[in-house]
Scaffold this motif. Structure first.
Motif, PDB file in Angstrom:
ATOM      1  N   ALA A  33      54.997 -29.955 -50.823  1.00  7.18           N
ATOM      2  CA  ALA A  33      53.581 -30.307 -50.853  1.00  7.18           C
ATOM      3  C   ALA A  33      52.860 -29.806 -49.609  1.00  7.18           C
ATOM      4  CB  ALA A  33      53.421 -31.817 -50.988  1.00  7.18           C
ATOM      5  N   VAL A  34      53.558 -29.752 -48.470  1.00  7.94           N
ATOM      6  CA  VAL A  34      52.959 -29.226 -47.237  1.00  7.94           C
ATOM      7  C   VAL A  34      52.785 -27.716 -47.331  1.00  7.94           C
ATOM      8  CG1 VAL A  34      53.360 -28.848 -44.767  1.00  7.94           C
ATOM      9  CG2 VAL A  34      53.787 -31.096 -45.775  1.00  7.94           C
ATOM     10  N   LEU A  35      53.829 -27.023 -47.790  1.00  8.29           N
ATOM     11  CA  LEU A  35      53.807 -25.567 -47.821  1.00  8.29           C
ATOM     12  C   LEU A  35      53.016 -25.010 -49.005  1.00  8.29           C
ATOM     13  CD1 LEU A  35      57.552 -24.873 -46.941  1.00  8.29           C
ATOM     14  CD2 LEU A  35      55.569 -24.467 -45.460  1.00  8.29           C
ATOM     15  N   ALA A  36      53.048 -25.693 -50.132  1.00 10.04           N
ATOM     16  CA  ALA A  36      52.419 -25.188 -51.354  1.00 10.04           C
ATOM     17  C   ALA A  36      51.713 -26.322 -52.081  1.00 10.04           C
ATOM     18  CB  ALA A  36      53.472 -24.538 -52.251  1.00 10.04           C
ATOM     19  N   PRO A  37      50.657 -26.889 -51.471  1.00  8.93           N
ATOM     20  CA  PRO A  37      49.944 -27.977 -52.152  1.00  8.93           C
ATOM     21  C   PRO A  37      49.332 -27.470 -53.454  1.00  8.93           C
ATOM     22  CG  PRO A  37      48.692 -27.175 -50.269  1.00  8.93           C
ATOM     23  CD  PRO A  37      50.027 -26.505 -50.201  1.00  8.93           C
ATOM     24  N   GLY A  38      49.595 -28.180 -54.527  1.00 11.70           N
ATOM     25  CA  GLY A  38      49.082 -27.733 -55.813  1.00 11.70           C
ATOM     26  C   GLY A  38      49.719 -28.488 -56.952  1.00 11.70           C
ATOM     27  N   ILE A  39      49.509 -27.994 -58.139  1.00  8.43           N
ATOM     28  CA  ILE A  39      49.878 -28.729 -59.341  1.00  8.43           C
ATOM     29  C   ILE A  39      51.383 -28.948 -59.439  1.00  8.43           C
ATOM     30  CG2 ILE A  39      50.083 -26.719 -60.876  1.00  8.43           C
ATOM     31  CD1 ILE A  39      48.450 -28.382 -62.938  1.00  8.43           C
ATOM     32  N   ALA A  40      52.176 -27.942 -59.038  1.00  6.21           N
ATOM     33  CA  ALA A  40      53.633 -28.065 -59.158  1.00  6.21           C
ATOM     34  C   ALA A  40      54.202 -29.072 -58.172  1.00  6.21           C
ATOM     35  CB  ALA A  40      54.285 -26.698 -58.960  1.00  6.21           C
ATOM     36  N   SER A  41      53.671 -29.078 -56.961  1.00  9.97           N
ATOM     37  CA  SER A  41      54.201 -30.014 -55.958  1.00  9.97           C
ATOM     38  C   SER A  41      53.716 -31.438 -56.226  1.00  9.97           C
ATOM     39  CB  SER A  41      53.799 -29.571 -54.550  1.00  9.97           C
ATOM     40  OG  SER A  41      52.410 -29.412 -54.421  1.00  9.97           O
ATOM     41  N   TYR A  42      52.470 -31.613 -56.619  1.00  6.85           N
ATOM     42  CA  TYR A  42      51.946 -32.962 -56.820  1.00  6.85           C
ATOM     43  C   TYR A  42      52.583 -33.639 -58.028  1.00  6.85           C
ATOM     44  CZ  TYR A  42      48.361 -31.500 -53.467  1.00  6.85           C
ATOM     45  OH  TYR A  42      47.708 -31.033 -52.349  1.00  6.85           O
ATOM     46  N   THR A  43      52.899 -32.871 -59.072  1.00  2.00           N
ATOM     47  CA  THR A  43      53.559 -33.498 -60.225  1.00  2.00           C
ATOM     48  C   THR A  43      54.976 -33.928 -59.864  1.00  2.00           C
ATOM     49  OG1 THR A  43      54.133 -31.281 -61.042  1.00  2.00           O
ATOM     50  CG2 THR A  43      52.199 -32.343 -62.003  1.00  2.00           C
ATOM     51  N   ARG A  44      55.621 -33.196 -58.975  1.00  2.49           N
ATOM     52  CA  ARG A  44      56.938 -33.626 -58.512  1.00  2.49           C
ATOM     53  C   ARG A  44      56.832 -34.908 -57.688  1.00  2.49           C
ATOM     54  NH1 ARG A  44      57.853 -28.013 -59.008  1.00  2.49           N
ATOM     55  NH2 ARG A  44      60.008 -27.481 -59.630  1.00  2.49           N
ATOM     56  N   VAL A  45      55.827 -34.980 -56.838  1.00  3.64           N
ATOM     57  CA  VAL A  45      55.597 -36.211 -56.072  1.00  3.64           C
ATOM     58  C   VAL A  45      55.366 -37.376 -57.026  1.00  3.64           C
ATOM     59  CG1 VAL A  45      54.015 -37.369 -54.486  1.00  3.64           C
ATOM     60  CG2 VAL A  45      54.774 -35.030 -53.999  1.00  3.64           C
ATOM     61  N   ALA A  46      54.610 -37.126 -58.092  1.00  2.00           N
ATOM     62  CA  ALA A  46      54.353 -38.177 -59.080  1.00  2.00           C
ATOM     63  C   ALA A  46      55.659 -38.667 -59.701  1.00  2.00           C
ATOM     64  CB  ALA A  46      53.413 -37.653 -60.163  1.00  2.00           C
ATOM     65  N   ASN A  47      56.540 -37.739 -60.061  1.00  2.86           N
ATOM     66  CA  ASN A  47      57.821 -38.122 -60.644  1.00  2.86           C
ATOM     67  C   ASN A  47      58.639 -38.956 -59.663  1.00  2.86           C
ATOM     68  OD1 ASN A  47      59.998 -38.050 -62.570  1.00  2.86           O
ATOM     69  ND2 ASN A  47      60.951 -36.458 -61.331  1.00  2.86           N
ATOM     70  N   ALA A  48      58.631 -38.564 -58.389  1.00  2.00           N
ATOM     71  CA  ALA A  48      59.373 -39.314 -57.379  1.00  2.00           C
ATOM     72  C   ALA A  48      58.821 -40.731 -57.240  1.00  2.00           C
ATOM     73  CB  ALA A  48      59.316 -38.585 -56.043  1.00  2.00           C
ATOM     74  N   ARG A  49      57.511 -40.855 -57.235  1.00  2.00           N
ATOM     75  CA  ARG A  49      56.898 -42.184 -57.101  1.00  2.00           C
ATOM     76  C   ARG A  49      57.224 -43.067 -58.298  1.00  2.00           C
ATOM     77  NH1 ARG A  49      50.815 -40.705 -54.766  1.00  2.00           N
ATOM     78  NH2 ARG A  49      51.479 -40.215 -52.615  1.00  2.00           N
ATOM     79  N   GLU A  50      57.274 -42.465 -59.476  1.00  2.00           N
ATOM     80  CA  GLU A  50      57.623 -43.271 -60.650  1.00  2.00           C
ATOM     81  C   GLU A  50      59.077 -43.742 -60.560  1.00  2.00           C
ATOM     82  OE1 GLU A  50      56.545 -43.261 -65.386  1.00  2.00           O
ATOM     83  OE2 GLU A  50      56.782 -41.339 -64.376  1.00  2.00           O
ATOM     84  N   LEU A  51      59.941 -42.898 -60.031  1.00  2.00           N
ATOM     85  CA  LEU A  51      61.345 -43.289 -59.891  1.00  2.00           C
ATOM     86  C   LEU A  51      61.519 -44.488 -58.970  1.00  2.00           C
ATOM     87  CD1 LEU A  51      63.263 -39.889 -59.654  1.00  2.00           C
ATOM     88  CD2 LEU A  51      63.615 -41.685 -61.357  1.00  2.00           C
ATOM     89  N   ILE A  52      60.687 -44.604 -57.941  1.00  2.00           N
ATOM     90  CA  ILE A  52      60.837 -45.723 -57.007  1.00  2.00           C
ATOM     91  C   ILE A  52      59.958 -46.908 -57.400  1.00  2.00           C
ATOM     92  CG2 ILE A  52      61.583 -44.253 -55.102  1.00  2.00           C
ATOM     93  CD1 ILE A  52      58.775 -44.446 -53.930  1.00  2.00           C
ATOM     94  N   GLY A  53      59.508 -46.906 -58.658  1.00  2.00           N
ATOM     95  CA  GLY A  53      58.813 -48.074 -59.186  1.00  2.00           C
ATOM     96  C   GLY A  53      57.365 -48.188 -58.780  1.00  2.00           C
ATOM     97  N   ARG A  54      56.689 -47.059 -58.577  1.00  2.00           N
ATOM     98  CA  ARG A  54      55.280 -47.077 -58.190  1.00  2.00           C
ATOM     99  C   ARG A  54      54.458 -46.262 -59.191  1.00  2.00           C
ATOM    100  NH1 ARG A  54      54.734 -44.926 -52.360  1.00  2.00           N
ATOM    101  NH2 ARG A  54      52.597 -45.662 -52.690  1.00  2.00           N
ATOM    102  N   PRO A  55      54.292 -46.772 -60.414  1.00  2.00           N
ATOM    103  CA  PRO A  55      53.588 -45.981 -61.428  1.00  2.00           C
ATOM    104  C   PRO A  55      52.128 -45.710 -61.092  1.00  2.00           C
ATOM    105  CG  PRO A  55      54.033 -48.208 -62.217  1.00  2.00           C
ATOM    106  CD  PRO A  55      54.812 -48.043 -60.953  1.00  2.00           C
ATOM    107  N   ALA A  56      51.453 -46.661 -60.455  1.00  2.00           N
ATOM    108  CA  ALA A  56      50.052 -46.422 -60.103  1.00  2.00           C
ATOM    109  C   ALA A  56      49.937 -45.281 -59.099  1.00  2.00           C
ATOM    110  CB  ALA A  56      49.431 -47.697 -59.531  1.00  2.00           C
ATOM    111  N   ALA A  57      50.826 -45.261 -58.113  1.00  2.00           N
ATOM    112  CA  ALA A  57      50.822 -44.166 -57.142  1.00  2.00           C
ATOM    113  C   ALA A  57      51.213 -42.848 -57.804  1.00  2.00           C
ATOM    114  CB  ALA A  57      51.774 -44.487 -55.993  1.00  2.00           C
ATOM    115  N   ALA A  58      52.110 -42.911 -58.789  1.00  2.00           N
ATOM    116  CA  ALA A  58      52.476 -41.705 -59.532  1.00  2.00           C
ATOM    117  C   ALA A  58      51.270 -41.149 -60.273  1.00  2.00           C
ATOM    118  CB  ALA A  58      53.603 -42.016 -60.509  1.00  2.00           C
TER     119      ALA A  58
END
Length: 440
Positions: free
Chosen positions: A178-203
């Motif tokens: 996300a730091v090196l390539a902020p954009g759709i591919a990195s943010y959707t991965r961040v969303a998946n990570a947040r959902e895994l740790i039980g934060r659907p709203a943040a995802a």
């Protein structure tokens, strides 16, 4: 050779890299400043070819690349693009034969002196797609060593680590991407990570941020809208989920993953004939196991058992086709069999193989389910507890824990059933009725 060649093609390649995790390190302006006038002509040629990718006709784009390679079999740049584009075709069609085509194109690109970090990154993405995550991990690390500023390679690294159950490392890789390539591919991965740790709203917030990012590939935008719809569905918000799926269809008419989302909503609302009609069209267009299983399950719950059995039989055929094209299918086939309480002993063995090679929380949950089906509920509880260690708010994982506690005669079983329904009261066509009965 590949270093000088990279300076020629870097700016042009950036347009297509969103498919595989982002853009090359640095800004487009940085790349342009490093290209001399003779190189610019070559980039203009590639740039014109790449521009066709955003027209929504990937098949035509692949055809142009194939023509270019046929005219010059040693064109490492075109071979690299072709290898990546074949992976996009696999996404769009569900045809696993494109994996082999991608592999061959990328290996030929390497032999022709193509851009090595990008080739390794493409091979890492392909290995991950084939569920060969140890190979994906090694390839991604090699790509990063050659080009530490390539955010896309960090996406492949994170994907491999995630599926290997190495979550802290995966999340760090996604942050770096996300730091090196902020954009759709990195943010959707961040969303998946947040959902895994039980934060659907943040995802959901991360997916919304992804939608604000610029993408030249319509399918990627539609995919992100579907992911947002899935988050809403997984939290029981059917109307909001349907809205996201319709938004994806407005952006990319006929987008099959959005159609599948709507079918799941319709079936969850009891509108079985409409869902079945939509799903039949979906599996004609994209016959992947997940959608064939969904059709079979909806046919089953609507009382059309002979038709359901035919769809279930088709799942095995498709899985064998994927396996023949290099895709590891142990986890997927085990989950299907265990969810439908068939071939239990063999399915548990496959779940163990999947877990030993890629110990994600979902592979461990499959082991827990296999042990439950085998009557080994004490062992199942240990695996289930570990599978839930991230705090993932996945109602099906929680339901499996509830079934394990019921098997053990533990009074906490009822609270686990209630917890699953609180997360998503529509989590499974097959198992939601069981959870509602047991939660009373």
């Amino acid at each position: 050779m590949w270093r000088s060649k990279a300076l020629v093609i870097a700016g042009a390649l950036a347009a297509v890299l969103v498919l595989f995790g982002g853009a090359l390190g640095g800004t487009p302006a940085d790349h342009v400043l490093r290209i001399d006038s003779s190189a610019a002509a070559e980039q203009d040629s590639l740039g014109a070819l790449i521009a066709g990718f955003s027209t929504r006709n990937t098949a035509a784009y692949v055809g142009k690349l194939e023509q270019r390679v046929a005219a010059n079999p040693a064109d490492g740049d075109a071979l690299t693009l072709l290898g990546l584009a074949y992976q996009q075709r696999a996404r769009e069609t569900g045809d696993p034969t494109f994996y082999g085509l991608s592999d061959r194109a990328l290996r030929r690109a390497a032999a022709a002196g193509g851009h090595r970090p990008l080739i390794l990154q493409g091979r890492a993405a392909l290995a991950n797609t084939r569920h060969r995550f140890q190979a994906g991990l090694a390839l991604a690390r090699r790509s990063i060593r050659l080009d530490p500023g390539n955010g896309s390679a960090y996406g492949a690294l994170g994907d491999a680590l995630l599926n290997l159950g190495r979550y802290d490392g995966a999340f760090r890789a996604y942050d770096q991407m996300a730091v090196l390539a902020p954009g759709i591919a990195s943010y959707t991965r961040v969303a998946n990570a947040r959902e895994l740790i039980g934060r659907p709203a943040a995802a959901a917030e991360a997916d919304q941020l992804a939608l604000q990012a610029d993408s030249t590939v319509p399918e990627q935008v539609a995919w992100t809208m579907v992911q947002l719809g899935n988050i809403r569905f997984n939290t029981g918000r059917l109307s909001a989920a349907a809205g996201a799926y319709r938004q994806a269809l407005a952006h990319l008419p006929g987008y099959v993953h959005a159609e599948a989302g709507l079918a799941r909503v319709e079936a969850s609302e009891g509108r079985y004939p409409r869902a079945i009609a939509r799903l039949r069209h979906i599996v004609d267009v994209l016959p992947i196991p997940a959608y064939v299983i969904m059709l079979g399950d909806v046919l089953h719950v609507s009382g059309r058992e002979p038709e359901a059995r035919r769809e279930y039989a088709l799942v095995g055929v498709i899985e064998r086709l994927f396996a023949a094209n290099g895709v590891r299918t142990e986890l997927q086939t085990a989950l299907f069999d265990l969810d439908h309480n068939r071939n239990v002993a063999d399915a548990l063995a496959r779940a163990r193989v999947a877990y030993s090679s890629a110990p994600s929380i979902y592979a461990e949950d499959a082991v827990a389910l296999g042990l439950l089906r085998s009557g080994r509920c004490g062992e199942a509880r240990e695996h289930s507890a570990h599978a839930l260690r991230l705090g993932t708010r996945d109602a099906l994982l929680v339901f499996h824990r509830a079934m394990i506690e019921r098997c053990l005669g533990d009074p906490s079983a009822r609270s686990w059933f209630r917890r699953a329904l609180a997360i998503n009261p529509h989590f499974s066509f097959l198992w939601t009725p069981v959870a509602r009965r047991e939660a009373r």
